[in-house]
Design a protein around this motif. Sequence first.
Motif, PDB file in Angstrom:
ATOM      1  N   GLY A 357      -2.837   3.014   3.238  1.00 47.68           N
ATOM      2  CA  GLY A 357      -1.973   2.006   3.832  1.00 47.68           C
ATOM      3  C   GLY A 357      -0.792   1.654   2.950  1.00 47.68           C
ATOM      4  N   LEU A 358      -0.349   0.409   3.067  1.00 50.84           N
ATOM      5  CA  LEU A 358       0.824  -0.064   2.334  1.00 50.84           C
ATOM      6  C   LEU A 358       0.601   0.045   0.835  1.00 50.84           C
ATOM      7  CD1 LEU A 358       3.594  -1.556   2.418  1.00 50.84           C
ATOM      8  CD2 LEU A 358       2.313  -3.703   2.376  1.00 50.84           C
ATOM      9  N   ARG A 359       1.573   0.635   0.147  1.00 49.84           N
ATOM     10  CA  ARG A 359       1.542   0.796  -1.305  1.00 49.84           C
ATOM     11  C   ARG A 359       0.299   1.545  -1.782  1.00 49.84           C
ATOM     12  NH1 ARG A 359       6.505   0.511  -3.336  1.00 49.84           N
ATOM     13  NH2 ARG A 359       7.604  -1.374  -2.716  1.00 49.84           N
ATOM     14  N   GLY A 360      -0.209   2.450  -0.954  1.00 51.57           N
ATOM     15  CA  GLY A 360      -1.335   3.278  -1.351  1.00 51.57           C
ATOM     16  C   GLY A 360      -2.684   2.600  -1.275  1.00 51.57           C
ATOM     17  N   ARG A 361      -2.757   1.399  -0.682  1.00 50.44           N
ATOM     18  CA  ARG A 361      -4.046   0.720  -0.577  1.00 50.44           C
ATOM     19  C   ARG A 361      -4.916   1.399   0.487  1.00 50.44           C
ATOM     20  NH1 ARG A 361      -0.422  -3.826  -0.234  1.00 50.44           N
ATOM     21  NH2 ARG A 361      -0.144  -4.805  -2.265  1.00 50.44           N
ATOM     22  N   HIS A 362      -6.216   1.469   0.216  1.00 43.45           N
ATOM     23  CA  HIS A 362      -7.154   2.038   1.160  1.00 43.45           C
ATOM     24  C   HIS A 362      -7.652   0.954   2.119  1.00 43.45           C
ATOM     25  CE1 HIS A 362      -8.290   5.585  -1.717  1.00 43.45           C
ATOM     26  NE2 HIS A 362      -6.992   5.508  -1.461  1.00 43.45           N
ATOM     27  N   PHE A 363      -7.835   1.312   3.373  1.00 36.71           N
ATOM     28  CA  PHE A 363      -8.392   0.381   4.352  1.00 36.71           C
ATOM     29  C   PHE A 363      -9.102   1.177   5.432  1.00 36.71           C
ATOM     30  CE2 PHE A 363      -4.508   1.672   6.355  1.00 36.71           C
ATOM     31  CZ  PHE A 363      -4.716   1.551   7.721  1.00 36.71           C
ATOM     32  N   LYS A 364      -9.963   0.509   6.177  1.00 37.23           N
ATOM     33  CA  LYS A 364     -10.719   1.141   7.250  1.00 37.23           C
ATOM     34  C   LYS A 364      -9.963   0.991   8.571  1.00 37.23           C
ATOM     35  CE  LYS A 364     -14.579   2.222   4.974  1.00 37.23           C
ATOM     36  NZ  LYS A 364     -15.125   3.592   4.890  1.00 37.23           N
ATOM     37  N   VAL A 365      -9.587   2.108   9.159  1.00 43.72           N
ATOM     38  CA  VAL A 365      -8.890   2.072  10.436  1.00 43.72           C
ATOM     39  C   VAL A 365      -9.926   2.129  11.564  1.00 43.72           C
ATOM     40  CG1 VAL A 365      -8.584   4.573  10.597  1.00 43.72           C
ATOM     41  CG2 VAL A 365      -6.987   3.075  11.780  1.00 43.72           C
ATOM     42  N   PHE A 449       5.083  10.180  -0.483  1.00 49.68           N
ATOM     43  CA  PHE A 449       4.544   8.836  -0.626  1.00 49.68           C
ATOM     44  C   PHE A 449       5.578   7.759  -0.300  1.00 49.68           C
ATOM     45  CE2 PHE A 449       1.552  11.335  -3.098  1.00 49.68           C
ATOM     46  CZ  PHE A 449       0.335  10.768  -2.755  1.00 49.68           C
ATOM     47  N   ALA A 450       6.819   8.148  -0.022  1.00 47.12           N
ATOM     48  CA  ALA A 450       7.838   7.167   0.377  1.00 47.12           C
ATOM     49  C   ALA A 450       7.469   6.492   1.683  1.00 47.12           C
ATOM     50  CB  ALA A 450       9.202   7.849   0.487  1.00 47.12           C
ATOM     51  N   ARG A 451       6.667   7.147   2.528  1.00 52.04           N
ATOM     52  CA  ARG A 451       6.268   6.570   3.811  1.00 52.04           C
ATOM     53  C   ARG A 451       5.284   5.423   3.640  1.00 52.04           C
ATOM     54  NH1 ARG A 451       1.819   8.618   6.338  1.00 52.04           N
ATOM     55  NH2 ARG A 451       2.869   8.985   8.317  1.00 52.04           N
ATOM     56  N   GLN A 452       4.723   5.270   2.423  1.00 54.12           N
ATOM     57  CA  GLN A 452       3.761   4.200   2.178  1.00 54.12           C
ATOM     58  C   GLN A 452       4.436   2.894   1.755  1.00 54.12           C
ATOM     59  OE1 GLN A 452       1.517   7.061   3.369  1.00 54.12           O
ATOM     60  NE2 GLN A 452       0.739   4.993   3.110  1.00 54.12           N
ATOM     61  N   ASN A 453       5.765   2.835   1.814  1.00 51.94           N
ATOM     62  CA  ASN A 453       6.480   1.611   1.442  1.00 51.94           C
ATOM     63  C   ASN A 453       6.457   0.565   2.545  1.00 51.94           C
ATOM     64  OD1 ASN A 453       7.287   2.365  -1.183  1.00 51.94           O
ATOM     65  ND2 ASN A 453       8.987   3.564  -0.366  1.00 51.94           N
ATOM     66  N   VAL A 454       5.954   0.926   3.728  1.00 48.62           N
ATOM     67  CA  VAL A 454       5.871  -0.006   4.852  1.00 48.62           C
ATOM     68  C   VAL A 454       4.461   0.038   5.417  1.00 48.62           C
ATOM     69  CG1 VAL A 454       8.314   0.247   5.408  1.00 48.62           C
ATOM     70  CG2 VAL A 454       6.635   1.719   6.510  1.00 48.62           C
ATOM     71  N   LEU A 455       4.138  -0.970   6.210  1.00 52.95           N
ATOM     72  CA  LEU A 455       2.839  -0.978   6.872  1.00 52.95           C
ATOM     73  C   LEU A 455       2.728   0.202   7.838  1.00 52.95           C
ATOM     74  CD1 LEU A 455       2.240  -4.744   7.796  1.00 52.95           C
ATOM     75  CD2 LEU A 455       0.891  -3.367   6.211  1.00 52.95           C
ATOM     76  N   PRO A 456       1.600   0.891   7.841  1.00 52.52           N
ATOM     77  CA  PRO A 456       1.423   1.963   8.836  1.00 52.52           C
ATOM     78  C   PRO A 456       1.339   1.377  10.235  1.00 52.52           C
ATOM     79  CG  PRO A 456      -0.626   1.551   7.663  1.00 52.52           C
ATOM     80  CD  PRO A 456       0.430   0.719   6.982  1.00 52.52           C
ATOM     81  N   GLY A 457       1.585   2.205  11.242  1.00 52.12           N
ATOM     82  CA  GLY A 457       1.658   1.701  12.614  1.00 52.12           C
ATOM     83  C   GLY A 457       0.721   2.416  13.568  1.00 52.12           C
ATOM     84  N   ILE A 458       0.445   1.774  14.693  1.00 53.23           N
ATOM     85  CA  ILE A 458      -0.347   2.396  15.758  1.00 53.23           C
ATOM     86  C   ILE A 458       0.453   3.525  16.405  1.00 53.23           C
ATOM     87  CG2 ILE A 458      -1.468   2.005  17.990  1.00 53.23           C
ATOM     88  CD1 ILE A 458      -2.055  -0.829  17.142  1.00 53.23           C
ATOM     89  N   THR A 459       1.732   3.302  16.587  1.00 52.15           N
ATOM     90  CA  THR A 459       2.627   4.331  17.091  1.00 52.15           C
ATOM     91  C   THR A 459       3.856   4.374  16.202  1.00 52.15           C
ATOM     92  OG1 THR A 459       3.836   5.142  19.030  1.00 52.15           O
ATOM     93  CG2 THR A 459       3.825   2.770  18.660  1.00 52.15           C
ATOM     94  N   GLY A 460       4.654   5.424  16.357  1.00 52.16           N
ATOM     95  CA  GLY A 460       5.827   5.568  15.514  1.00 52.16           C
ATOM     96  C   GLY A 460       6.806   6.560  16.088  1.00 52.16           C
TER      97      GLY A 460
END
Length: 510
Positions: A357-365, A449-460
Amino acid sequence: MLFSNQSNQTMLKNVPNPEKKREPQVDNAQFNDQRAPSILLHLDKGAAIALVRNLILCLCDSLLISLGWLTAKWIVISTNFFKSVGSFDLIGSSPEQPGFLFPILAITIGIIAAAGLYSRRDSRRRFLRLISCLTLAQVILIVLAFLYRPGIFLSRSLFILAWIFTVVFVLFGRFLLELAVITVRSKGILTRKIFLIGTPRDTLAAKISLKLISNREFQVVGQIDLSTIEGQKNWPKILEDIQQQDVGEVFVCSWQSIPNPMSFYWNLKTAGINLRVLPVGLELPYQSPQIEMIGRMPTIQFSTPAIMGTDFWLKRGFDLTVAVLLLIFISPILLLIAVLIKLDSPGQIFYKQTRLGLRGRHFKVWKFRTMVINADQLMKELEANNELKGGVLFKMKDDPRITKVGKFLRKYSLDELPQLINVLRGQMSLVGPRPLPLRDVEGFAPHHFARQNVLPGITGLWQVSGRSDIIDFENAFRLDVMYINNWSLLLDFQILWKTVHVVFNRKGAY
């Protein structure tokens, strides 16, 4: 022909011998020149379209501003708020008189125009600046009314209501107008014919950018490869073909490769064809760059990075509002899907996978389970069937691990709906780069890893531009970076709107 001289050498060859009798010559370029008598047939198409567009936008704003004031006036008069106190006079015209709208429109439209909100497309979509202009116009109207008649009573309710209605009506009208333009262009109407000049790699990148960002505003009718010698020798024929195809603009991706660029520019302009130079190889790190000339040297100045500060909280507020409303309205559908998954195959209803996720943090999707229980173990046996180039992502059309219900859910992207929970928890956004599994992240190059500078999205942007049909991860990465660099709330609206269209058409989904 548009070009009468190909190069300086050709010009020297054509210099007549002073000893010979000079024969009269006819410049064929004059027949395609805007300065010719048939000027009405060769007007600058770009300027004409911009003039019509601005007139329509100005007319719509004027009607909505008038509607806002008339609505406020009707409410104040009908409720008799200030009937017994005194009348209102604005620059010599009472609200009861029909002429009272003229000074209001002149001041308000003048301020909007002075702010540049009738100019370029990115300026027209700056809604916060539009609110500021409408507020400033209201303040100026109050000051002028007070200075013109200092002893008169001003109806504060009229000004407040007029400001509220004007802001709401104008913003809503502009949004509907943009939505209408997007819808019309999605059907191939109101397209602008353009011609691309550059190397094959640059023109391909330009095609992708124009197709995604402009909502089919531009139609590429032809292109020329500057890397070939033949392409550089046939300039007169090329430029003649450009005009015959009714091209309004020429996009040049490699300006340095243009032979005799000044003559090229003048021949295009005299024929009423606009010229744009696309710095395709220049990847700008931030949104809203401003070009400033220092002497004769163009410089690019960058503004605040996208989706930071107030942008982040504006986007976050929008995500929370939409996510809550969607969960409320689609809760019966979610319950039905859960029952079908349970009846179709053994296992849990939801599938939780660790992603970046954001800034390389791991989370459960969160997702609805669409595969068999041991899908992760089976993937190692299917790695050789990966259909995505580069091996970063794993995609396979006829994946044997997908269940019957899962295939239906994936076809319409219904398996992604539980990610609204991730949005509520602040781990995801409605729109953004897709969060990737850790297996895919292991194949990242450092620049990915530049794509990790923002919150990931459901769509894009990637999902509405072909989804699984994009088989090169590098192209998908470029789309993610393009979204980050050009983010706006309007762009999120457009992507969500396109997502609905793509999902129902089942384009690129498997």
